[in-house]
Design a protein around this motif. Structure first.
Motif, short mmCIF file in Angstrom:
data_model
loop_
_atom_site.label_atom_id
_atom_site.label_comp_id
_atom_site.label_asym_id
_atom_site.label_seq_id
_atom_site.Cartn_x
_atom_site.Cartn_y
_atom_site.Cartn_z
N ALA A 17 0.83 -1.21 0.00
CA ALA A 17 0.00 0.00 0.00
C ALA A 17 0.87 1.26 0.00
N VAL A 18 1.89 1.28 0.85
CA VAL A 18 2.76 2.45 0.91
C VAL A 18 3.56 2.59 -0.37
N GLY A 19 4.08 1.49 -0.90
CA GLY A 19 4.82 1.53 -2.16
C GLY A 19 3.96 2.00 -3.32
N SER A 20 2.74 1.51 -3.36
CA SER A 20 1.83 1.94 -4.42
C SER A 20 1.51 3.42 -4.30
N GLY A 21 1.33 3.88 -3.07
CA GLY A 21 1.08 5.30 -2.85
C GLY A 21 2.25 6.15 -3.29
N PHE A 22 3.47 5.69 -3.00
CA PHE A 22 4.68 6.42 -3.40
C PHE A 22 4.78 6.50 -4.92
N ALA A 24 2.31 6.17 -7.06
CA ALA A 24 1.22 7.01 -7.54
C ALA A 24 1.55 8.49 -7.34
N PHE A 25 2.14 8.82 -6.21
CA PHE A 25 2.53 10.20 -5.93
C PHE A 25 3.54 10.69 -6.96
N LEU A 26 4.57 9.88 -7.25
CA LEU A 26 5.56 10.26 -8.26
C LEU A 26 4.92 10.36 -9.64
N THR A 27 3.96 9.48 -9.93
CA THR A 27 3.31 9.49 -11.23
C THR A 27 2.45 10.73 -11.39
N VAL A 28 1.67 11.05 -10.38
CA VAL A 28 0.80 12.23 -10.45
C VAL A 28 1.62 13.50 -10.59
N LEU A 90 10.66 17.16 -5.46
CA LEU A 90 9.32 16.76 -5.03
C LEU A 90 8.50 17.98 -4.67
N ALA A 91 9.09 18.89 -3.91
CA ALA A 91 8.37 20.10 -3.52
C ALA A 91 8.04 20.96 -4.73
#
Length: 138
Positions: A17-22, A24-28, A90-91
């Motif tokens: 879940a955390v890896g997928s969120g990471f 997804a965050f980088l993708t978005v 990232l910021a």
């Protein structure tokens, strides 16, 4: 035995879940495509992808292992520089996606001073980080 199986399932599920969120965050935020676009290195897209994957795996290993590295100061400075670049990108990507600067500039009526606003934020971050490291880190 059942409790170990439950712990393994919960641990793997949480990690996924955390890896997928990471990811997804980088993708978005579009960090990797933006890097490829700015550096004009479309042929190296697989290297970018594997760098993110291996970097995340290495970070996980460093976090959860008891192994310590004895490194010279210049390696630590370089390591910190890479961390700073990643956090800064990232910021920047997050503010670009959210259109923070144009909205802030319109509300403060400083449309002509956006580069100075960005510099103020950058120097504020640098000074805040230095303050923390100098006074609070032993």
């Amino acid at each position: 035995m059942i409790s170990y199986a439950v712990e393994i399932i919960v641990g793997l599920s949480a990690g996924l879940a955390v890896g997928s969120g990471f990811v997804a965050f980088l993708t978005v935020l579009g960090i990797i495509p933006r890097l490829v676009q700015l550096s004009k290195s479309g042929k190296l897209i697989r290297i970018y992808e594997w760098s993110v994957i291996l970097g995340a795996m290495f970070g996980i290993w460093v976090t959860f292992s008891d192994y310590t590295f004895q490194t010279p100061v210049f390696v630590e400075v370089y390591w910190g520089l890479l961390h700073g670049i990643f956090i800064g990108m990232l910021a920047a990507a997050l503010t670009e996606v959210l259109n923070v600067f144009p909205i802030l500039a319109k509300r403060l009526h400083v449309d002509n001073f956006i580069p100075l606003l960005v510099l103020a934020i950058v120097f504020g971050k640098i000074l805040g980080s230095l303050f923390q490291w100098i006074f609070f880190v032993n």
